[in-house]
Design a protein around this motif. Structure first.
Motif: not given
Length: 289
Positions: A30-45
């Motif tokens: 569960s924590k992995m999905k949230k952490a991956q979403a944060i990392a993936a969301g910030g990379q393009p920015y």
């Protein structure tokens, strides 16, 4: 059946371990999905921020030189400052061990280090490295304000020309199964321009303030964001590694339980066979009398 009782206790222990690691696997997933979403969301920015800064520098002219972009000749002889980013907790396989092996190769004795993460702080205390900054508690959801003091210390050391460069050492998240120890240069800032993706900036925009003033404000923010993105990437790698480690532990506990159950059944069958043999032998003896 003394051996059988001992096997039964070991089977129960293996089953309990499997249940505990299974629950930890579910939490880590569960924590992995949230952490991956944060990392993936910030990379393009982060990538677009770097391209914008790079394009602004190109348009500002070759005579523009910000201190965060320049390494002086005298500064080149100074030691490198490393920012070591680790997890706060263990139970994530060889994640931290692989990271610290890279750090041992990259950081010389008595080298300056900023430790981010509880494991990094503890490891630095065991070495001869000079810890110029520490951020031991990041948590499962790192915030920009938590990492900003560490990047501020790095910029202060670089601008004071006490270090030649600043290097990030962290576990870079690639996917759930792949995390690689990585060393990236944070300072001096290395900007890239991709002409195909930056055609929008070739238009005749009017900047208020000017390009140089805007870039001077943008570069420190870019440094802060670079460290923050590295931290969230390391956090995604940590949660992924922990989920995989707990799944492996659960599978191993189930394998052990299965083998013990098979051995228990064999011993139980041997005991039953022996009891039947005793009954048959006693019956035959009575019949012969």
């Amino acid at each position: 059946m003394d051996g059988g009782k001992q096997l039964a206790r070991r089977i129960r222990s293996a089953r309990n371990i499997s249940q505990i690691t299974g629950a930890m696997e579910a939490v880590a997933a569960s924590k992995m999905k949230k952490a991956q979403a944060i990392a993936a969301g910030g990379q393009p920015y982060q990538e677009m921020l770097g391209m914008v800064a790079g394009q602004l520098r190109r348009q500002a002219g070759g005579d523009f030189g910000h201190p965060l972009l320049i390494q002086t000749e005298s500064q080149a002889a100074k030691p490198k400052l490393h920012i070591l980013i680790s997890s706060d907790k263990g139970l994530c396989g060889g994640l931290n061990s692989n990271l610290f092996r890279l750090a041992e190769r990259a950081i010389p004795a008595s080298g300056p280090v900023i430790a981010v993460g509880r494991k990094a702080v503890d490891y630095c205390h065991k070495t001869n490295w000079e810890m110029v900054g520490a951020n031991p508690e990041i948590g499962d959801k790192p915030d920009y304000s938590q990492t900003k003091p560490s990047s501020a210390i790095a910029m202060e050391e670089f601008l004071a020309r006490r270090v030649s460069s600043v290097v990030l050492i962290y576990q870079k998240f690639h996917n759930t199964l792949t995390q690689r120890p990585t060393a990236d240069t944070l300072l001096p800032v290395q900007l890239k321009t991709v002409e195909e993706e930056m055609k929008m900036f070739n238009l005749n925009y009017i900047f208020k303030p000017g390009r140089q003033e805007l870039l001077a404000d943008l570069l420190p923010y870019y440094v802060h964001m670079s460290l923050y993105q590295a931290v969230v990437s390391a956090k995604a790698a940590e949660q992924s590694a922990r989920m995989i480690a707990m799944k492996t532990a659960s599978d191993n506990a189930e394998d052990v339980r299965g083998n013990l159950q098979l051995l228990y059944n064999q011993k139980r069958q041997e005991m039953i066979t022996a009891e039947i043999s005793d009954v048959v032998t006693a019956g035959m003896a009575l019949y012969e009398k």
